[in-house]
Design a protein around this motif. Sequence first.
Motif: not given
Length: 255
Positions: A122, A196-199, A221-222, A253
């Motif tokens: 993340t 693309s990692q949760p951010t 995207p996330n 996460n």
Amino acid sequence: MQFFRHDGFEIAFLDRQPASGHGDPVLMIHGFASSHYVNWVSPGWFKTLNDAGYRAIALDNRGHGASSKSYDEADYTPARMASDSAALLDHLGIGRAHVMGYSMGARLAAFLALSNPDKVATLVLGGLGIGMVDGVGDWDPIADALVAQDPESISHARGKMFRAFADQTRSDRHALAACIATSRELLSEDDVARISQPTLIGVGTTDDIAGSPDELAALMPNAVAFHIEGRDHMLSVGDRNFKQRVLQFYADNPL
């Protein structure tokens, strides 16, 4: 402090486990002219993370803190600086971690996520929003301020602020001047769209450096934005509400 060697530099770092003896790792990357202590120890991040059961890790970026210095601008590109963080994870035998960066450290964290996506579970990007793509203004006067013989001769407001900060932290000002010349490399919209990692993107509502967190989050995207109420660029990093939001983000996460 511990040290390891990478790319010709002795890199200093701090690694603290929670009371349980083990926890998911959080790698923290500090901002320009700062250090692991100024960004992460003094504002309480190590205690916050350890108390919540996380393993807290932070390095002094090359040219900063107790790590070795260079006066060659080529040593301070974001890709090379981010490679120190990747090497630290390898040195510690950590395959995957939460990664949190503040200001310049947020830029380095983004570069790390692009170059070593498998290592970054993340991202928390603090103190840097759309400025990661659009830039954060003219910082050339800051380099001039850092090497000025007489600090009283500095008229540029932001330059004066960073010179005072560098003097307060007893930094090597010539190393910082080299760093600021090349560490501001921007990411394109396409670059950040590939993260693309949760951010979580946290920026103070009175921060005049970072740029909008919402605009950066919209490109990814996330990602989600968090507004750190009433805090400027220097004070956002230690904000209590920011810490609580980050802990919630990690809980949502897990590794």
